[in-house]
Design an enzyme around this catalytic site. Structure first.
Site, PDB file in Angstrom:
ATOM      1  N   GLY A   8      30.815 138.539   1.982  1.00  0.00           N
ATOM      2  CA  GLY A   8      32.070 139.024   2.544  1.00  0.00           C
ATOM      3  C   GLY A   8      32.452 140.362   1.946  1.00  0.00           C
ATOM      4  O   GLY A   8      33.627 140.631   1.679  1.00  0.00           O
ATOM      5  N   GLY A  11      35.233 143.107   3.537  1.00  0.00           N
ATOM      6  CA  GLY A  11      36.654 142.817   3.634  1.00  0.00           C
ATOM      7  C   GLY A  11      37.467 143.668   2.687  1.00  0.00           C
ATOM      8  O   GLY A  11      36.942 144.514   1.942  1.00  0.00           O
ATOM      9  N   GLN A  12      38.770 143.423   2.670  1.00  0.00           N
ATOM     10  CA  GLN A  12      39.684 144.240   1.875  1.00  0.00           C
ATOM     11  C   GLN A  12      39.341 144.190   0.386  1.00  0.00           C
ATOM     12  O   GLN A  12      39.256 145.218  -0.277  1.00  0.00           O
ATOM     13  CB  GLN A  12      41.124 143.761   2.095  1.00  0.00           C
ATOM     14  CG  GLN A  12      42.165 144.635   1.404  1.00  0.00           C
ATOM     15  CD  GLN A  12      43.543 144.016   1.430  1.00  0.00           C
ATOM     16  OE1 GLN A  12      43.701 142.823   1.659  1.00  0.00           O
ATOM     17  NE2 GLN A  12      44.554 144.829   1.175  1.00  0.00           N
ATOM     18  N   LEU A  13      39.130 142.994  -0.145  1.00  0.00           N
ATOM     19  CA  LEU A  13      38.767 142.868  -1.555  1.00  0.00           C
ATOM     20  C   LEU A  13      37.317 143.257  -1.793  1.00  0.00           C
ATOM     21  O   LEU A  13      36.999 143.980  -2.746  1.00  0.00           O
ATOM     22  CB  LEU A  13      39.008 141.429  -2.027  1.00  0.00           C
ATOM     23  CG  LEU A  13      38.541 141.082  -3.445  1.00  0.00           C
ATOM     24  CD1 LEU A  13      39.229 141.955  -4.490  1.00  0.00           C
ATOM     25  CD2 LEU A  13      38.776 139.599  -3.741  1.00  0.00           C
ATOM     26  N   ASP A  34      27.463 140.838   4.494  1.00  0.00           N
ATOM     27  CA  ASP A  34      28.528 140.485   5.438  1.00  0.00           C
ATOM     28  C   ASP A  34      27.895 140.256   6.796  1.00  0.00           C
ATOM     29  O   ASP A  34      26.660 140.312   6.938  1.00  0.00           O
ATOM     30  CB  ASP A  34      29.590 141.589   5.495  1.00  0.00           C
ATOM     31  CG  ASP A  34      30.994 141.016   5.718  1.00  0.00           C
ATOM     32  OD1 ASP A  34      31.162 140.244   6.674  1.00  0.00           O
ATOM     33  OD2 ASP A  34      31.913 141.337   4.943  1.00  0.00           O
ATOM     34  N   TYR A 142      44.859 127.794   5.898  1.00  0.00           N
ATOM     35  CA  TYR A 142      44.286 128.626   4.838  1.00  0.00           C
ATOM     36  C   TYR A 142      44.646 128.050   3.469  1.00  0.00           C
ATOM     37  O   TYR A 142      43.784 127.859   2.599  1.00  0.00           O
ATOM     38  CB  TYR A 142      44.803 130.053   4.983  1.00  0.00           C
ATOM     39  CG  TYR A 142      44.353 131.007   3.900  1.00  0.00           C
ATOM     40  CD1 TYR A 142      43.011 131.346   3.757  1.00  0.00           C
ATOM     41  CD2 TYR A 142      45.281 131.601   3.043  1.00  0.00           C
ATOM     42  CE1 TYR A 142      42.597 132.235   2.776  1.00  0.00           C
ATOM     43  CE2 TYR A 142      44.879 132.491   2.058  1.00  0.00           C
ATOM     44  CZ  TYR A 142      43.538 132.805   1.930  1.00  0.00           C
ATOM     45  OH  TYR A 142      43.137 133.688   0.959  1.00  0.00           O
ATOM     46  N   LYS A 146      42.206 126.320   0.675  1.00  0.00           N
ATOM     47  CA  LYS A 146      42.129 126.862  -0.680  1.00  0.00           C
ATOM     48  C   LYS A 146      42.439 125.795  -1.727  1.00  0.00           C
ATOM     49  O   LYS A 146      41.785 125.730  -2.771  1.00  0.00           O
ATOM     50  CB  LYS A 146      43.075 128.053  -0.830  1.00  0.00           C
ATOM     51  CG  LYS A 146      42.612 129.322  -0.125  1.00  0.00           C
ATOM     52  CD  LYS A 146      41.282 129.805  -0.657  1.00  0.00           C
ATOM     53  CE  LYS A 146      40.835 131.119  -0.050  1.00  0.00           C
ATOM     54  NZ  LYS A 146      39.490 131.540  -0.509  1.00  0.00           N
TER      55      LYS A 146
END
Length: 318
Positions: A8, A11-13, A34, A142, A146
């Site tokens: 991933g 993505g943003q992180l 990704d 979500y 988590k």
């Protein structure tokens, strides 16, 4: 030499974590992955196309590069997940099991990082200085995934000795990639609108306080946690982490110190209800005591840094 796979990574992180890991471990020791084919990806890093739900492909990449550490970041975020809960659950949980099982069965994979979130908390959670151990009761798929994932991480550590580590991220704010469908994403988009000299339409109420963190702090915390000796990792579900807590009105006021003509309009939508179920601020004393966590950025420091660097970034793309 430590070999690292980031799942991933676009993505943003992931975008910023890959760069941080390259600085720490060297470019040739970090493999980004990704869903996009490599022909569509630009960047100075080793890249492999990977759907983490494809277990055989995942194993083949881990063996190809003799991977030691895996950072599993792929997930469907809060607002996006509410549009298709079954899909979000299947991907978030199935992908985690693929990674945990791989770590259990392949000896040279000796450390796993998996991010959790303040989405594990709910309306019954204490909202101010939310403690490490508390009532959770998440209200989104979500958050549910988590919370379940935290327990599975702890289970795999206790049952199989998998060295898995995790942080409950607050809202993450960065400028190097666009938002990915989270409830805290307004705090990313607002800076783009400020530089474009456009009025910002905020999907949260002006007084909705949420815990936030600037991306450089998040990247540093992640790498620091993964570097410490296993004996110092006392929490094997997921660590609370905190940096800045603010409302949309506060970030607006911070931006106006640098952009006096900036305007905002508040139009709360379904994400307001999600935000109201989350804490206002987080007690992260366990992270501070166990592995020395300490944030570097306050709100105005973050705003100044984002506006300066985002303007340079946007100009370079014209």
């Amino acid at each position: 030499m430590t070999k690292i796979l980031v799942i991933g990574s676009l993505g943003q992180l992931g975008t910023e974590l890959v760069m941080g890991l390259q600085e720490e471990y060297g470019r040739d020791n970090v493999i980004a992955s990704d869903l996009k084919p490599s022909s569509e990806v630009d960047g100075d890093f080793i890249y492999e196309q990977l759907d983490v739900m494809d277990k055989e492909r995942l194993i083949s990449l881990v063996e190809k590069y003799r991977v030691n550490h895996i950072y599993h970041l792929a997930a469907i975020l809060s607002a996006k997940g509410e549009k298709d809960p079954q899909w979000a659950w299947d991907l978030n949980m199935g992908s985690l099991f693929n990674v945990l099982d791989l770590a259990k069965n392949i000896d040279h994979v000796n450390r796993i990082y998996w991010p959790s979130s303040i989405a594990v908390f709910g309306p019954d959670t204490p909202k101010v200085n939310t403690p490490q151990l508390t009532v959770t009761n998440p209200t989104t798929v979500y958050g549910i995934s988590k919370l379940a994932g935290e327990q599975w991480c702890q289970y795999y550590f206790e049952k199989y000795g998998v060295d898995v580590r995790s942080i409950r991220y607050p809202g993450l704010i960065g400028y190097k990639s666009l938002p990915g469908g989270g409830t805290t994403d307004y705090a990313v988009d607002i800076y783009y609108k400020a530089l474009a000299e456009e009025k910002f339409e905020c999907f949260l109420d002006k007084d909705s306080a949420l815990p936030m963190m600037y991306m450089p702090d998040a990247v540093r915390a992640t790498i620091e946690l993964m570097k410490v000796e296993p004996s110092r990792v006392k929490v094997r579900s997921s660590y609370n982490l905190s940096a800045i807590s603010f409302t949309p009105e506060k970030i607006f006021e911070s931006i106006k110190k640098f952009k006096p003509d900036f305007e905002i309009e508040y139009k709360p939508d379904f994400r307001q209800e999600i935000a109201e179920s989350w804490p206002d601020s987080i007690d992260d004393s366990c992270a501070r005591n166990d592995w020395g966590w300490k944030p570097e950025y306050d709100l105005d420091g973050m705003t100044e840094d984002i506006l300066k660097n985002l303007e340079i970034l946007l100009d370079s793309k014209k």
